[in-house]
Motif scaffolding. Structure first.
Motif, PDB file in Angstrom:
ATOM      1  N   CYS A 288       0.838  -1.190   0.000  1.00 24.11           N
ATOM      2  CA  CYS A 288       0.000   0.000   0.000  1.00 24.11           C
ATOM      3  C   CYS A 288       0.876   1.244   0.000  1.00 24.11           C
ATOM      4  N   MET A 289       0.422   2.278  -0.700  1.00 26.43           N
ATOM      5  CA  MET A 289       1.116   3.559  -0.647  1.00 26.43           C
ATOM      6  C   MET A 289       0.987   4.165   0.745  1.00 26.43           C
ATOM      7  N   ASP A 290       2.087   4.725   1.225  1.00 27.65           N
ATOM      8  CA  ASP A 290       2.107   5.256   2.587  1.00 27.65           C
ATOM      9  C   ASP A 290       3.033   6.466   2.604  1.00 27.65           C
ATOM     10  N   ASN A 291       2.475   7.624   2.337  1.00 27.02           N
ATOM     11  CA  ASN A 291       3.292   8.825   2.157  1.00 27.02           C
ATOM     12  C   ASN A 291       3.896   9.357   3.446  1.00 27.02           C
ATOM     13  N   ASN A 292       3.252   9.087   4.583  1.00 29.39           N
ATOM     14  CA  ASN A 292       3.748   9.666   5.827  1.00 29.39           C
ATOM     15  C   ASN A 292       3.955   8.644   6.953  1.00 29.39           C
ATOM     16  N   GLY A 293       3.865   7.377   6.624  1.00 29.81           N
ATOM     17  CA  GLY A 293       4.090   6.340   7.625  1.00 29.81           C
ATOM     18  C   GLY A 293       2.876   5.972   8.446  1.00 29.81           C
ATOM     19  N   SER A 294       1.758   6.670   8.261  1.00 25.91           N
ATOM     20  CA  SER A 294       0.584   6.419   9.106  1.00 25.91           C
ATOM     21  C   SER A 294      -0.084   5.086   8.786  1.00 25.91           C
ATOM     22  N   VAL A 295      -0.036   4.670   7.515  1.00 26.89           N
ATOM     23  CA  VAL A 295      -0.673   3.398   7.135  1.00 26.89           C
ATOM     24  C   VAL A 295       0.058   2.229   7.792  1.00 26.89           C
ATOM     25  N   ARG A 296       1.379   2.247   7.667  1.00 27.47           N
ATOM     26  CA  ARG A 296       2.172   1.182   8.293  1.00 27.47           C
ATOM     27  C   ARG A 296       1.938   1.157   9.811  1.00 27.47           C
ATOM     28  N   GLU A 297       1.862   2.324  10.403  1.00 25.81           N
ATOM     29  CA  GLU A 297       1.664   2.399  11.845  1.00 25.81           C
ATOM     30  C   GLU A 297       0.342   1.756  12.245  1.00 25.81           C
ATOM     31  N   ARG A 298      -0.731   2.007  11.461  1.00 18.76           N
ATOM     32  CA  ARG A 298      -2.026   1.398  11.776  1.00 18.76           C
ATOM     33  C   ARG A 298      -1.954  -0.129  11.688  1.00 18.76           C
ATOM     34  N   TYR A 299      -1.310  -0.617  10.641  1.00 22.65           N
ATOM     35  CA  TYR A 299      -1.182  -2.076  10.486  1.00 22.65           C
ATOM     36  C   TYR A 299      -0.347  -2.674  11.616  1.00 22.65           C
ATOM     37  N   GLU A 300       0.737  -2.030  11.943  1.00 21.40           N
ATOM     38  CA  GLU A 300       1.611  -2.589  12.983  1.00 21.40           C
ATOM     39  C   GLU A 300       0.946  -2.559  14.358  1.00 21.40           C
ATOM     40  N   GLN A 301       0.085  -1.593  14.583  1.00 21.86           N
ATOM     41  CA  GLN A 301      -0.660  -1.555  15.841  1.00 21.86           C
ATOM     42  C   GLN A 301      -1.735  -2.636  15.880  1.00 21.86           C
ATOM     43  N   PHE A 302      -2.232  -3.012  14.706  1.00 23.83           N
ATOM     44  CA  PHE A 302      -3.313  -3.997  14.638  1.00 23.83           C
ATOM     45  C   PHE A 302      -2.808  -5.439  14.680  1.00 23.83           C
ATOM     46  N   PHE A 303      -1.709  -5.719  13.966  1.00 24.86           N
ATOM     47  CA  PHE A 303      -1.206  -7.083  13.861  1.00 24.86           C
ATOM     48  C   PHE A 303      -0.106  -7.365  14.886  1.00 24.86           C
ATOM     49  N   GLU A 304      -0.231  -8.492  15.573  1.00 23.01           N
ATOM     50  CA  GLU A 304       0.817  -8.983  16.464  1.00 23.01           C
ATOM     51  C   GLU A 304       1.543 -10.179  15.849  1.00 23.01           C
ATOM     52  N   PHE A 305       1.113 -10.587  14.668  1.00 23.31           N
ATOM     53  CA  PHE A 305       1.613 -11.790  14.007  1.00 23.31           C
ATOM     54  C   PHE A 305       3.072 -11.610  13.598  1.00 23.31           C
ATOM     55  N   ASN A 306       3.908 -12.599  13.892  1.00 16.27           N
ATOM     56  CA  ASN A 306       5.336 -12.487  13.577  1.00 16.27           C
ATOM     57  C   ASN A 306       5.612 -12.481  12.074  1.00 16.27           C
ATOM     58  N   PHE A 307       4.752 -13.162  11.310  1.00 18.59           N
ATOM     59  CA  PHE A 307       4.996 -13.290   9.873  1.00 18.59           C
ATOM     60  C   PHE A 307       4.171 -12.254   9.112  1.00 18.59           C
ATOM     61  N   PHE A 308       4.429 -11.000   9.460  1.00 18.25           N
ATOM     62  CA  PHE A 308       3.753  -9.854   8.851  1.00 18.25           C
ATOM     63  C   PHE A 308       4.791  -8.986   8.166  1.00 18.25           C
ATOM     64  N   ARG A 309       4.471  -8.599   6.911  1.00 14.71           N
ATOM     65  CA  ARG A 309       5.380  -7.735   6.156  1.00 14.71           C
ATOM     66  C   ARG A 309       4.596  -6.585   5.536  1.00 14.71           C
ATOM     67  N   PHE A 310       5.249  -5.418   5.483  1.00 18.74           N
ATOM     68  CA  PHE A 310       4.624  -4.222   4.898  1.00 18.74           C
ATOM     69  C   PHE A 310       5.555  -3.667   3.830  1.00 18.74           C
ATOM     70  N   LYS A 311       4.966  -3.297   2.679  1.00 20.48           N
ATOM     71  CA  LYS A 311       5.767  -2.677   1.624  1.00 20.48           C
ATOM     72  C   LYS A 311       5.046  -1.440   1.115  1.00 20.48           C
ATOM     73  N   ASN A 312       5.731  -0.310   1.165  1.00 18.72           N
ATOM     74  CA  ASN A 312       5.197   0.963   0.691  1.00 18.72           C
ATOM     75  C   ASN A 312       5.365   1.020  -0.822  1.00 18.72           C
TER      76      ASN A 312
END
Length: 356
Positions: A288-312
Motif C-alpha cells: 500500500c502507498m504510505d506517504n507519511n508512515g501512518s498506514v504502516r503504523e495502523r497495520y503494525e498496531q493492529f497485527f501482532e503476528f510475527n509473519f507480517f510484512r509491509f511494503k510501501n
C-alpha cells in the motif's frame, strides 16, 4: 494446496482513474460540471453536504472525505429508521461507473496480431499490468491452437487446474474492474470452462476464484457505504459470511491498496473473528502507498503476528513487474507465445516482498 486471499482497497483501482474516499467529492463535481443537465440531481447531494458544515463549529470533521460525509448522513438516516437516501446510493454508483474505464477488445472484427499475448486483456495500455494480475487470480491459461479450415487462428482460454495455488478476493470496492477482466476474456477467447469469479457462495474446493464484494457492487445496486452501520444492511450479510469462511481456510492474506482506515472497524472484527477458527495462517503481507508512515503504523498496531510484512508501494509497480515476468517467459519459451500460463504470482510475490 495453498490458499491465498487478497483483500483489495481503493488503491487497487485508483491507478485506472477511479476515485478514492479523499477525492470522491472533487471527482463527482468534475463529473457534474461536465454535464449539469444529466447530473442535475447531484445538486441535492451537494446541498446536503454543505448543510453539514455547521458540524465544524463544534467538532473536527473532514467534509471533503466521502466516508466522513456518508457516516454522518447514514447516522441521521439510521435514527429515522431508514436506509441511506436512494439519491446518495445512486450518486455513488454513477460516479464509480463514470470513472471505470471500458476495456475494449483488440479488434471489433475479431482476431489477434502475431504478438497476441500483448492484447489478452484488450488494447494494450499502461494499466494492462493490473489485468494480468487479475488473470493470475483467475489462474487463467491462454493458447493459440491450430488454424480453422478458413485459415483463421483459434484462441482458447481455460482455468489452469494444475496450479496448486488457489485464490480468493475480498474487495472493498464497488467498481467492476475485476469483472471487466473476465468480460474481455470471454469476448476474445473460446472457453468451455467459463473463467468467471464465484461471487455468490463459498466453495470449499476453491476451484473458481471467490470474489466477495463486502461493500456491494454498482451493478447489483446493493451499495453499502463504507461506514459504521453495515450491520443494518441485511442484503450484504451472506457475502460477509462467505468472506468469514474464506478467511478461516486461508494460508496467506495479502492486503493491496487498502489503508486500514480507522472508520472501517468491521474489517478488523471480521479478521479477528475468522482467526479464531483459522487452521493454518502462515503469512500476512501489505502492499500500500504510505506517504507519511501512518498506514504502516495502523497495520503494525493492529497485527501482532510475527509473519507480517509491509511494503510501501503503488499497486501498478507490483502489477507491471508481474506482467514483465510473463512477457519475458513467453519470449524465452521454446514454443514462443503459443501458450501463456498466468502461474507466476507466488514466486513473483515473494521475490517482490524481499526486494528493498
Amino acid at each position: 494446496m495453498e490458499k491465498v486471499t487478497y483483500i483489495l482497497g481503493a488503491g487497487f483501482s485508483a491507478p485506472l482513474g477511479l476515485p478514492v474516499m479523499s477525492n470522491f467529492l472533487f471527482k463527482s463535481k468534475d463529473m457534474y460540471f461536465s454535464d449539469t443537465e444529466k447530473y442535475d440531481y447531484f445538486n441535492g447531494i451537494f446541498d446536503s453536504i454543505n448543510k453539514l458544515s455547521v458540524i465544524k463549529n463544534f467538532y473536527e470533521s473532514d467534509l471533503f472525505n466521502i466516508e466522513e460525509i456518508l457516516s454522518i448522513t447514514e447516522m441521521l438516516s439510521f435514527l429515522d429508521g431508514e436506509e441511506l437516501n436512494k439519491d446518495f446510493k445512486r450518486y455513488i454508483s454513477e460516479v464509480i461507473k463514470y470513472y471505470t474505464p471500458e476495456v475494449k477488445p483488440y479488434s471489433e472484427n475479431g482476431g489477434f496480431p502475431g504478438n497476441w499475448d500483448d492484447f489478452i486483456f484488450g488494447n494494450s495500455s499502461i494499466e494492462s499490468g493490473l489485468y494480468y494480475l487479475i488473470g493470475h487470480f483467475l489462474r487463467a491459461s491462454f493458447q493459440e491452437t491450430s488454424n480453422n479450415s478458413d485459415g483463421t487462428r483459434i484462441f482458447k482460454a481455460t482455468i489452469d487446474n494444475a496450479n496448486d495455488v488457489r485464490y480468493s478476493i475480498l474487495s472493498l470496492n464497488y467498481d467492476s474492474v475485476l469483472e471487466n477482466a473476465t468480460d474481455i476474456i470471454s469476448k476474445q477467447f473460446e472457453t468451455s470452462d467459463e473463467i468467471l469469479f464465484n461471487k455468490t457462495e463459498y466453495d470449499p474446493s476453491w476451484r473458481k476464484t471467490h470474489l466477495m464484494k463486502l461493500h456491494g457492487c454498482v451493478h447489483t445496486g446493493n451499495i453499502v457505504p463504507p461506514t459504521w452501520a453495515k450491520g443494518t444492511n441485511t442484503g450484504i450479510v451472506p457475502i460477509w459470511k462467505n468472506a468469514f469462511e474464506i478467511l478461516k481456510e486461508t494460508n496467506h492474506i495479502r492486503f493491496v491498496g487498502y489503508s486500514l482506515p480507522n472508520a472501517d472497524s468491521y474489517i478488523k472484527y471480521l479478521l479477528k473473528s475468522a482467526v479464531l477458527e483459522s487452521k493454518h495462517l502462515k503469512s500476512i503481507d501489505v502492499l500500500c502507498m504510505d506517504n507519511n508512515g501512518s498506514v504502516r503504523e495502523r497495520y503494525e498496531q493492529f497485527f501482532e503476528f510475527n509473519f507480517f510484512r509491509f511494503k510501501n508501494v503503488d499497486v501498478m509497480d507490483y502489477a507491471s513487474g508481474l506482467k514483465k515476468k510473463i512477457k519475458d517467459k513467453s519470449r524465452n519459451s521454446p514454443h514462443g507465445n503459443k501458450k501463456i500460463n498466468l502461474n507466476m504470482l507466488e514466486k513473483y510475490h515473494n521475490d517482490f516482498m524481499l526486494t528493498p
